[in-house]
Design a protein around this motif. Structure first.
Motif, short mmCIF file in Angstrom:
data_model
loop_
_atom_site.label_atom_id
_atom_site.label_comp_id
_atom_site.label_asym_id
_atom_site.label_seq_id
_atom_site.Cartn_x
_atom_site.Cartn_y
_atom_site.Cartn_z
N ILE A 127 1.03 -1.02 0.21
CA ILE A 127 0.01 -0.12 -0.12
C ILE A 127 0.88 1.17 -0.12
O ILE A 127 1.66 1.41 1.03
N THR A 159 -1.78 6.17 -1.74
CA THR A 159 -3.10 5.66 -1.42
C THR A 159 -3.21 6.33 0.17
O THR A 159 -4.54 6.73 0.53
N GLU A 202 -7.64 2.07 -4.41
CA GLU A 202 -6.31 1.99 -4.66
C GLU A 202 -5.81 2.56 -5.88
O GLU A 202 -6.18 2.96 -6.79
#
Length: 232
Positions: A121, A125, A201
């Protein structure tokens, strides 16, 4: 002013079982290399910490329990100087207790909550989650998180989980005196009419969880390092 809590106190049992079956050295998964070359080497945890530290937060707490010494020994000195360690005592507690132990130490009201085994991640994001959180009408009654299903304001609690952004004043009362997984707690918060907002995302790989050794191999093979910014 924004804080982050990264939870890394679990047993890593599925990964350890996979390593044992493959006759590989048994290690906590957070200490396994995600990047390994003569120019750069980063573990799963270090990759996660880079993304969190680059998200705009000004303090970061790492909650450890099982295999605390092994994990700390694997961290480059750079990260030990950037983060604060919180230890679960006793170590054998649920994720809700780990998160609560981290949140109790915050100097700021708002917090990014991340699982240490979420290295894919990106900081982009995380920044988008923080922006979405503050763009809501009432941040004190809102949780924004990385979507697992739908995007935008949710009408169902399906797919809730880490990472998420919230107010410590909102979530701490739900975590206090609980020792469980987060899912039932987040569903309870949803039932109490708190607004949940799911953020899309940036990259498909961000939705991959690293639970098994095959997951790690998949990420290593497919990760695009141009999507990430490193401190080292």
């Amino acid at each position: 002013m924004f804080s982050a809590v990264v939870t890394g106190a679990g047993l890593s049992s599925r990964m350890r079982d996979d390593l044992k079956k493959s006759n590989l050295p048994i290690r906590n998964k957070l200490t396994l290399p995600l990047i390994e070359s003569k120019d750069n080497s980063k573990t799963i945890l270090e990759f996660t910490l880079d993304n969190v530290l680059n998200s705009g937060i000004d303090e970061c707490f790492l909650v450890l329990g099982h295999y605390k010494d092994e994990i700390m020994d694997s961290l480059d000195e750079y990260y030990l100087n950037k983060i604060k360690i919180v230890e679960n005592n006793p170590p054998d507690v649920g994720l809700s207790t780990s998160l609560h132990n981290g949140l109790k130490n915050l100097n700021n009201k708002f917090v990014l909550c991340v699982s240490a085994d979420q290295p894919t991640i990106s900081s982009t994001t995380y920044k988008n989650m923080i922006i979405a959180f503050f763009n809501c009408n009432n941040p004190d009654k809102t949780i924004s998180f990385l979507r697992r299903r739908k995007i935008g304001h949710l009408t169902s609690p399906l797919g809730l989980g880490m990472p998420f952004v919230t107010s410590k004043n909102l979530i701490i009362p739900y975590l206090k005196d609980r020792n469980s997984n987060l899912n039932p707690i987040l569903r309870k918060i949803f039932e109490d009419k708190v607004k949940f907002y799911a953020v899309k995302e940036q990259f498909e790989l961000e939705l991959v969880n690293i639970n098994h050794y095959t997951d790690l191999q998949f990420v290593i093979k497919n990760i695009d390092l141009n999507n990430y910014f490193f401190n080292l």
